[in-house]
Design a protein around this motif. Sequence first.
Motif, PDB file in Angstrom:
ATOM      1  N   MET A   1     117.775 135.807  38.073  1.00 19.98           N
ATOM      2  CA  MET A   1     118.023 134.809  37.044  1.00 19.98           C
ATOM      3  C   MET A   1     118.763 133.624  37.670  1.00 19.98           C
ATOM      4  SD  MET A   1     119.616 135.439  33.350  1.00 19.98           S
ATOM      5  CE  MET A   1     120.115 134.138  32.296  1.00 19.98           C
ATOM      6  N   LYS A   2     118.268 132.423  37.388  1.00 26.41           N
ATOM      7  CA  LYS A   2     118.850 131.217  37.956  1.00 26.41           C
ATOM      8  C   LYS A   2     120.117 130.827  37.209  1.00 26.41           C
ATOM      9  CE  LYS A   2     114.454 129.121  39.280  1.00 26.41           C
ATOM     10  NZ  LYS A   2     113.549 127.995  39.034  1.00 26.41           N
ATOM     11  N   ASN A   3     121.106 130.371  37.966  1.00 27.53           N
ATOM     12  CA  ASN A   3     122.304 129.777  37.387  1.00 27.53           C
ATOM     13  C   ASN A   3     122.054 128.278  37.313  1.00 27.53           C
ATOM     14  OD1 ASN A   3     124.914 129.115  36.580  1.00 27.53           O
ATOM     15  ND2 ASN A   3     125.682 129.096  38.673  1.00 27.53           N
ATOM     16  N   ILE A   4     121.911 127.746  36.103  1.00 24.05           N
ATOM     17  CA  ILE A   4     121.602 126.331  35.902  1.00 24.05           C
ATOM     18  C   ILE A   4     122.786 125.655  35.217  1.00 24.05           C
ATOM     19  CG2 ILE A   4     120.041 124.664  34.807  1.00 24.05           C
ATOM     20  CD1 ILE A   4     118.587 126.345  36.864  1.00 24.05           C
ATOM     21  N   GLU A   5     123.194 124.521  35.761  1.00 24.88           N
ATOM     22  CA  GLU A   5     124.221 123.688  35.139  1.00 24.88           C
ATOM     23  C   GLU A   5     123.621 122.320  34.845  1.00 24.88           C
ATOM     24  OE1 GLU A   5     127.876 123.487  37.358  1.00 24.88           O
ATOM     25  OE2 GLU A   5     127.982 125.670  37.561  1.00 24.88           O
ATOM     26  N   LYS A   6     124.350 121.539  34.053  1.00 28.66           N
ATOM     27  CA  LYS A   6     123.931 120.180  33.741  1.00 28.66           C
ATOM     28  C   LYS A   6     124.915 119.177  34.318  1.00 28.66           C
ATOM     29  CE  LYS A   6     121.654 121.210  29.382  1.00 28.66           C
ATOM     30  NZ  LYS A   6     121.714 121.045  27.929  1.00 28.66           N
ATOM     31  N   ALA A   7     124.386 118.047  34.724  1.00 27.81           N
ATOM     32  CA  ALA A   7     125.184 116.888  35.138  1.00 27.81           C
ATOM     33  C   ALA A   7     124.583 115.682  34.435  1.00 27.81           C
ATOM     34  CB  ALA A   7     125.118 116.690  36.650  1.00 27.81           C
ATOM     35  N   THR A   8     125.438 114.763  33.971  1.00 25.85           N
ATOM     36  CA  THR A   8     124.946 113.582  33.265  1.00 25.85           C
ATOM     37  C   THR A   8     125.587 112.345  33.852  1.00 25.85           C
ATOM     38  OG1 THR A   8     124.700 114.922  31.253  1.00 25.85           O
ATOM     39  CG2 THR A   8     124.636 112.520  30.991  1.00 25.85           C
ATOM     40  N   PHE A   9     124.729 111.385  34.240  1.00 26.00           N
ATOM     41  CA  PHE A   9     125.182 110.147  34.871  1.00 26.00           C
ATOM     42  C   PHE A   9     124.519 108.939  34.226  1.00 26.00           C
ATOM     43  CE2 PHE A   9     125.047 113.284  38.456  1.00 26.00           C
ATOM     44  CZ  PHE A   9     126.415 113.393  38.658  1.00 26.00           C
ATOM     45  N   ALA A  10     125.293 107.906  34.006  1.00 31.62           N
ATOM     46  CA  ALA A  10     124.773 106.607  33.586  1.00 31.62           C
ATOM     47  C   ALA A  10     124.920 105.666  34.772  1.00 31.62           C
ATOM     48  CB  ALA A  10     125.539 106.079  32.374  1.00 31.62           C
ATOM     49  N   GLY A  11     123.792 105.113  35.197  1.00 30.99           N
ATOM     50  CA  GLY A  11     123.808 104.246  36.373  1.00 30.99           C
ATOM     51  C   GLY A  11     122.962 103.004  36.190  1.00 30.99           C
ATOM     52  N   GLY A  12     122.981 102.461  34.982  1.00 33.18           N
ATOM     53  CA  GLY A  12     122.108 101.331  34.693  1.00 33.18           C
ATOM     54  C   GLY A  12     120.778 101.837  34.203  1.00 33.18           C
ATOM     55  N   CYS A  13     119.732 101.125  34.503  1.00 34.03           N
ATOM     56  CA  CYS A  13     118.389 101.495  34.057  1.00 34.03           C
ATOM     57  C   CYS A  13     118.062 102.927  34.477  1.00 34.03           C
ATOM     58  CB  CYS A  13     117.373 100.528  34.656  1.00 34.03           C
ATOM     59  SG  CYS A  13     115.667 100.976  34.307  1.00 34.03           S
ATOM     60  N   PHE A  14     117.730 103.756  33.507  1.00 33.39           N
ATOM     61  CA  PHE A  14     117.475 105.160  33.861  1.00 33.39           C
ATOM     62  C   PHE A  14     116.238 105.346  34.716  1.00 33.39           C
ATOM     63  CE2 PHE A  14     116.508 105.609  29.030  1.00 33.39           C
ATOM     64  CZ  PHE A  14     115.273 104.990  29.116  1.00 33.39           C
ATOM     65  N   TRP A  15     115.305 104.408  34.692  1.00 30.14           N
ATOM     66  CA  TRP A  15     114.136 104.519  35.573  1.00 30.14           C
ATOM     67  C   TRP A  15     114.560 104.651  37.027  1.00 30.14           C
ATOM     68  CZ3 TRP A  15     110.696  99.793  33.896  1.00 30.14           C
ATOM     69  CH2 TRP A  15     110.181 100.009  32.610  1.00 30.14           C
ATOM     70  N   CYS A  16     115.600 103.887  37.405  1.00 30.18           N
ATOM     71  CA  CYS A  16     116.044 103.859  38.810  1.00 30.18           C
ATOM     72  C   CYS A  16     116.951 105.020  39.167  1.00 30.18           C
ATOM     73  CB  CYS A  16     116.753 102.543  39.101  1.00 30.18           C
ATOM     74  SG  CYS A  16     115.645 101.129  39.093  1.00 30.18           S
ATOM     75  N   MET A  17     117.347 105.812  38.183  1.00 34.34           N
ATOM     76  CA  MET A  17     118.280 106.906  38.450  1.00 34.34           C
ATOM     77  C   MET A  17     117.598 108.269  38.543  1.00 34.34           C
ATOM     78  SD  MET A  17     121.202 105.550  38.945  1.00 34.34           S
ATOM     79  CE  MET A  17     122.286 106.974  38.854  1.00 34.34           C
ATOM     80  N   VAL A  18     116.306 108.337  38.291  1.00 36.03           N
ATOM     81  CA  VAL A  18     115.608 109.626  38.333  1.00 36.03           C
ATOM     82  C   VAL A  18     115.234 110.006  39.760  1.00 36.03           C
ATOM     83  CG1 VAL A  18     113.563 110.901  37.572  1.00 36.03           C
ATOM     84  CG2 VAL A  18     114.766 109.397  35.970  1.00 36.03           C
TER      85      VAL A  18
END
Length: 174
Positions: A1-18
Amino acid sequence: MKNIEKATFAGGCFWCMVKPFDQFDGIEQVVSGYTGGNIENPSYEQVKTGKTGHYEAVQIAFQPNIFSYQKLLEIFWQQIDPTDDGGQFHDRGSQYRTAIFYHTEEQRKLALESKQAIISSNRFKKEIVTEILPARIFYPAESYHQDFYKKNSEEYRLDRDKSGRDTFIEQHWK
């Protein structure tokens, strides 16, 4: 079973942050969306007015035993201008501000340490204004915004070139 966490970042346009996060083992998913604002289920049309309080952001599902939160923070800082409180590059407005949204106390601690390291590095001449905030409800953006760099590669490349983001990254990080 995978241990999954979340991280959330705002870095301007989300297109460029993926794309910067979407290319590593241990990254399960990168979702473009909205967070931090005061209306439920916002649309892109609402968020782009700058009146919702929401940030354009990405939420990353990751396996911390394969790809650490510290490494995510390093990538995040290297994608933004942390001194700009009016948006990012050619994207202007409150919806394009930068922030780290922490999901746990450990993430908060690591985010604060990473911000202090950026400040101490003297890499930037102006004040670091990127906020570190508690995570709030994350609303995925409309489907046409998801994986934009893959689905619309030419438009993505042109927008990124026009933005000045890559020139900034090259000047400050390479």
